[in-house]
Design a protein around this motif. Structure first.
Motif, PDB file in Angstrom:
ATOM      1  N   ALA A  32       0.804  -1.178  -0.089  1.00 45.02           N
ATOM      2  CA  ALA A  32      -0.043  -0.006   0.033  1.00 45.02           C
ATOM      3  C   ALA A  32       0.817   1.238  -0.019  1.00 45.02           C
ATOM      4  O   ALA A  32       2.145   1.294   0.670  1.00 45.02           O
ATOM      5  CB  ALA A  32      -0.883   0.064   1.350  1.00 45.02           C
ATOM      6  N   LEU A  33       0.415   2.273  -0.517  1.00 45.32           N
ATOM      7  CA  LEU A  33       1.041   3.468  -0.748  1.00 45.32           C
ATOM      8  C   LEU A  33       0.621   4.465   0.332  1.00 45.32           C
ATOM      9  O   LEU A  33       1.335   5.528   0.576  1.00 45.32           O
ATOM     10  CB  LEU A  33       1.151   4.133  -1.975  1.00 45.32           C
ATOM     11  CG  LEU A  33       1.661   3.477  -3.259  1.00 45.32           C
ATOM     12  CD1 LEU A  33       2.032   4.413  -4.512  1.00 45.32           C
ATOM     13  CD2 LEU A  33       3.093   2.870  -2.951  1.00 45.32           C
ATOM     14  N   ASP A  34      -0.423   4.261   0.770  1.00 47.92           N
ATOM     15  CA  ASP A  34      -1.109   5.232   1.882  1.00 47.92           C
ATOM     16  C   ASP A  34      -2.369   4.381   2.579  1.00 47.92           C
ATOM     17  O   ASP A  34      -2.859   3.608   2.139  1.00 47.92           O
ATOM     18  CB  ASP A  34      -1.791   6.360   1.200  1.00 47.92           C
ATOM     19  CG  ASP A  34      -2.062   7.610   1.982  1.00 47.92           C
ATOM     20  OD1 ASP A  34      -1.572   7.531   3.235  1.00 47.92           O
ATOM     21  OD2 ASP A  34      -2.934   8.441   1.603  1.00 47.92           O
ATOM     22  N   LEU A  35      -2.524   5.050   3.776  1.00 47.00           N
ATOM     23  CA  LEU A  35      -3.345   4.258   4.788  1.00 47.00           C
ATOM     24  C   LEU A  35      -4.422   5.470   5.125  1.00 47.00           C
ATOM     25  O   LEU A  35      -3.882   6.508   5.494  1.00 47.00           O
ATOM     26  CB  LEU A  35      -2.935   3.485   5.807  1.00 47.00           C
ATOM     27  CG  LEU A  35      -2.003   2.350   5.582  1.00 47.00           C
ATOM     28  CD1 LEU A  35      -1.401   1.744   6.894  1.00 47.00           C
ATOM     29  CD2 LEU A  35      -2.562   1.299   4.813  1.00 47.00           C
ATOM     30  N   GLU A  36      -5.769   5.253   5.202  1.00 42.76           N
ATOM     31  CA  GLU A  36      -6.680   6.045   5.411  1.00 42.76           C
ATOM     32  C   GLU A  36      -7.656   5.577   6.731  1.00 42.76           C
ATOM     33  O   GLU A  36      -7.969   4.574   6.651  1.00 42.76           O
ATOM     34  CB  GLU A  36      -7.580   6.591   4.356  1.00 42.76           C
ATOM     35  CG  GLU A  36      -8.897   7.405   4.630  1.00 42.76           C
ATOM     36  CD  GLU A  36      -9.925   7.507   3.516  1.00 42.76           C
ATOM     37  OE1 GLU A  36     -10.833   8.273   3.731  1.00 42.76           O
ATOM     38  OE2 GLU A  36      -9.590   7.005   2.504  1.00 42.76           O
ATOM     39  N   GLN A  37      -7.612   6.455   7.835  1.00 40.17           N
ATOM     40  CA  GLN A  37      -8.333   5.864   8.790  1.00 40.17           C
ATOM     41  C   GLN A  37      -9.994   6.296   8.461  1.00 40.17           C
ATOM     42  O   GLN A  37     -10.045   7.695   8.440  1.00 40.17           O
ATOM     43  CB  GLN A  37      -7.951   6.527  10.018  1.00 40.17           C
ATOM     44  CG  GLN A  37      -8.699   5.998  11.518  1.00 40.17           C
ATOM     45  CD  GLN A  37      -8.316   4.981  11.794  1.00 40.17           C
ATOM     46  OE1 GLN A  37      -7.133   4.395  11.939  1.00 40.17           O
ATOM     47  NE2 GLN A  37      -9.187   3.823  11.820  1.00 40.17           N
ATOM     48  N   GLU A  64      -8.112   2.024  -7.326  1.00 44.84           N
ATOM     49  CA  GLU A  64      -6.840   2.284  -6.581  1.00 44.84           C
ATOM     50  C   GLU A  64      -7.214   1.821  -5.132  1.00 44.84           C
ATOM     51  O   GLU A  64      -6.221   1.597  -4.385  1.00 44.84           O
ATOM     52  CB  GLU A  64      -6.409   3.640  -6.637  1.00 44.84           C
ATOM     53  CG  GLU A  64      -7.096   4.633  -5.904  1.00 44.84           C
ATOM     54  CD  GLU A  64      -6.824   4.824  -4.621  1.00 44.84           C
ATOM     55  OE1 GLU A  64      -5.644   4.474  -3.862  1.00 44.84           O
ATOM     56  OE2 GLU A  64      -7.540   5.326  -3.858  1.00 44.84           O
ATOM     57  N   SER A  65      -8.517   1.862  -4.684  1.00 42.59           N
ATOM     58  CA  SER A  65      -8.931   1.606  -3.278  1.00 42.59           C
ATOM     59  C   SER A  65      -9.129   0.034  -3.169  1.00 42.59           C
ATOM     60  O   SER A  65      -9.055  -0.232  -1.931  1.00 42.59           O
ATOM     61  CB  SER A  65     -10.249   2.044  -3.019  1.00 42.59           C
ATOM     62  OG  SER A  65     -11.457   1.365  -3.736  1.00 42.59           O
ATOM     63  N   GLN A  66      -8.932  -0.639  -4.303  1.00 45.74           N
ATOM     64  CA  GLN A  66      -9.031  -2.218  -4.206  1.00 45.74           C
ATOM     65  C   GLN A  66      -7.439  -2.634  -3.894  1.00 45.74           C
ATOM     66  O   GLN A  66      -6.714  -2.559  -5.034  1.00 45.74           O
ATOM     67  CB  GLN A  66      -9.697  -2.658  -5.400  1.00 45.74           C
ATOM     68  CG  GLN A  66     -10.947  -2.351  -5.585  1.00 45.74           C
ATOM     69  CD  GLN A  66     -11.863  -2.681  -7.035  1.00 45.74           C
ATOM     70  OE1 GLN A  66     -10.936  -2.818  -8.069  1.00 45.74           O
ATOM     71  NE2 GLN A  66     -13.012  -2.883  -7.116  1.00 45.74           N
ATOM     72  N   PRO A  67      -7.450  -3.428  -2.894  1.00 44.30           N
ATOM     73  CA  PRO A  67      -6.190  -3.592  -2.448  1.00 44.30           C
ATOM     74  C   PRO A  67      -5.112  -4.851  -3.328  1.00 44.30           C
ATOM     75  O   PRO A  67      -4.839  -5.691  -2.570  1.00 44.30           O
ATOM     76  CB  PRO A  67      -6.264  -3.708  -1.020  1.00 44.30           C
ATOM     77  CG  PRO A  67      -7.353  -4.534  -0.857  1.00 44.30           C
ATOM     78  CD  PRO A  67      -8.650  -3.927  -1.971  1.00 44.30           C
ATOM     79  N   SER A  68      -5.083  -4.769  -4.548  1.00 40.22           N
ATOM     80  CA  SER A  68      -4.311  -5.627  -5.435  1.00 40.22           C
ATOM     81  C   SER A  68      -2.955  -5.596  -4.939  1.00 40.22           C
ATOM     82  O   SER A  68      -2.467  -4.551  -5.174  1.00 40.22           O
ATOM     83  CB  SER A  68      -4.782  -5.485  -6.981  1.00 40.22           C
ATOM     84  OG  SER A  68      -3.917  -6.547  -7.585  1.00 40.22           O
ATOM     85  N   GLY A  69      -2.304  -6.775  -4.381  1.00 38.22           N
ATOM     86  CA  GLY A  69      -1.171  -6.946  -4.011  1.00 38.22           C
ATOM     87  C   GLY A  69      -0.722  -6.207  -2.788  1.00 38.22           C
ATOM     88  O   GLY A  69       0.227  -6.493  -2.211  1.00 38.22           O
TER      89      GLY A  69
END
Length: 406
Positions: A32-37, A64-69
């Motif tokens: 992931a490149l970023d994490l959103e609370q 981009e919000s679907q966490p492929s990989g």
């Protein structure tokens, strides 16, 4: 990447005894490149916040919000792991429901188990009008039990095709992050095929398979419908630490009928220039489109063919006219020629740059044996073939990623 604060949760009783809650943080996640609370938990993103702020395309925002990989990477003696997650599943008006997203468990690098969560949200999309409607639902739980009672590295690969908010992690023994093991970080950008459309699961997409075979640590920026030479994506590639980079262009440029030949070459140059601003000597492989008969010599856009919906089949067809190539409309043949030209010219001053014709991964003979079920996307068996070939051609002897600098 900012590391949001997730408050500790109290232990929860499980069928085999107490489970200890561990906050999900950036240290436990890969890819992931970023994490959103969010109000529910932690939402992994595959584009940074600055890029998301510059995007106005709902399709890319969803992809981009679907966490492929993206996967949890834990070192632990736990024999049981529970993960609460809130999914957002995509459905299409008039199309049979898609299979549930899959969580794949790897133990010491070996695929071991698969599971899915229930509940969650449903995003219903009308392909004819573009209208979208979301129905809310509760979080669900995925459980993996009976794991070896020894210290081990486990990875839980999140569903590549479901937006996933991570609510809680519980285990029957302490967990800690898996330390970096020296594998090269491979940063890949591509279309829905790189995203993993119609793959058997998140660890079975062709980039995930190629990374495992090539001994690389994958960061997958494959976005369904989103390989469109966007400058904010180029900046994300530029700013993400990586030892190896690949970019795959072609099919989405035709799908969207995005630009004409006059704009393509400068746009590719600009994209590569941006990547090279931050990664001037990183091995960089430009990959063209796989073989796709409907668009080899016929321009886009790609349009859904609803005639098979009564029997549960959705296919795509080319909406353009081959005669429009004279006006600069793009086909896959044209794009491959232009990508090869740009790379050939740049390689004179960039010894770390290479080109791979996507038909070496999936060509005309492959299509005769394993046709694209909907006219655009490969099935699970074809993902495996593409992944194995990419591993051999890129990571194998003489491959761009086998360069001494890699």
């Amino acid at each position: 990447m900012d590391q949001p604060h997730t408050p500790p949760r109290t232990p929860a009783a499980g069928p085999d005894g107490d489970r200890t809650a561990t906050p999900v943080t950036a240290a436990l996640l890969r890819g992931a490149l970023d994490l959103e609370q969010t109000e529910h938990g932690l939402l992994p993103h595959r584009l940074p916040a600055r890029a998301r702020a510059q995007n106005t395309d709902g399709q890319l925002a969803m992809a981009e919000s679907q966490p492929s990989g993206v996967r949890l990477a834990l070192r632990t003696r736990a024999t049981a792991v529970e993960l609460d997650a809130l999914r957002t599943k995509v459905a299409y008006e008039g199309v049979p429901p898609r299979p549930d997203g899959v969580y794949e468990l790897l133990v010491d690098g070996e695929p071991t188990a698969r599971a899915s969560v229930t509940g969650g949200n449903v995003l219903l999309i009308d392909l004819a009008t573009g209208a979208r409607h979301t129905t809310q639902g509760p979080a669900g739980t995925v459980r993996f039990e009976g794991l070896p009672a020894r210290e081990k590295d486990i990875e839980i690969w999140l569903p590549h095709n479901e937006t996933t908010e991570l609510v809680a992690l519980r285990t029957d023994a302490p967990v800690r992050p898996v330390p970096q093991d020296g594998r090269p970080v491979w940063l890949h950008h591509g279309s829905s095929i790189s995203h993993g459309s119609d793959a058997a699961g998140p660890a079975s997409t062709w980039p995930a398979l190629a990374a495992r075979l090539g001994g690389a640590d994958l960061v997958n920026l494959g976005f369904g419908g989103g390989a469109l030479l966007d400058p904010f994506t180029a900046r994300a590639l530029r700013d993400t630490p990586a030892d190896l980079i690949s970019v795959k262009f072609g099919i989405n440029l035709v799908n969207a009928d995005l630009m004409r030949l006059r704009a393509l070459g400068p746009a590719v140059h600009g994209f590569l220039d941006t990547v090279r601003e931050g990664r001037p000597a990183t091995p960089l492989l430009v990959v063209s489109a796989l073989y796709c008969p409907i668009h080899e010599d016929t321009p886009g856009p790609s349009v859904p063919d609803f005639t098979g919906l009564a029997s549960g089949r959705l296919r795509f067809r080319a909406g353009g006219d081959p005669a429009e190539r004279a006006t600069g409309k793009l086909t896959l043949t044209t794009i491959r020629e232009e990508l090869a030209r740009v790379v050939r010219e740049r390689a004179a001053d960039d010894p770390y740059l290479g080109y791979l014709d996507g038909r070496e991964l999936y060509g005309e003979a492959d299509h005769a044996e394993l046709p694209l079920p909907d006219g655009l996307h490969p099935d699970a068996e074809t993902h495996r073939r593409i992944g194995e070939r990419f591993a051999r051609l890129a990571f194998g002897p003489g491959g761009r990623f086998a360069h001494p600098a890699a």
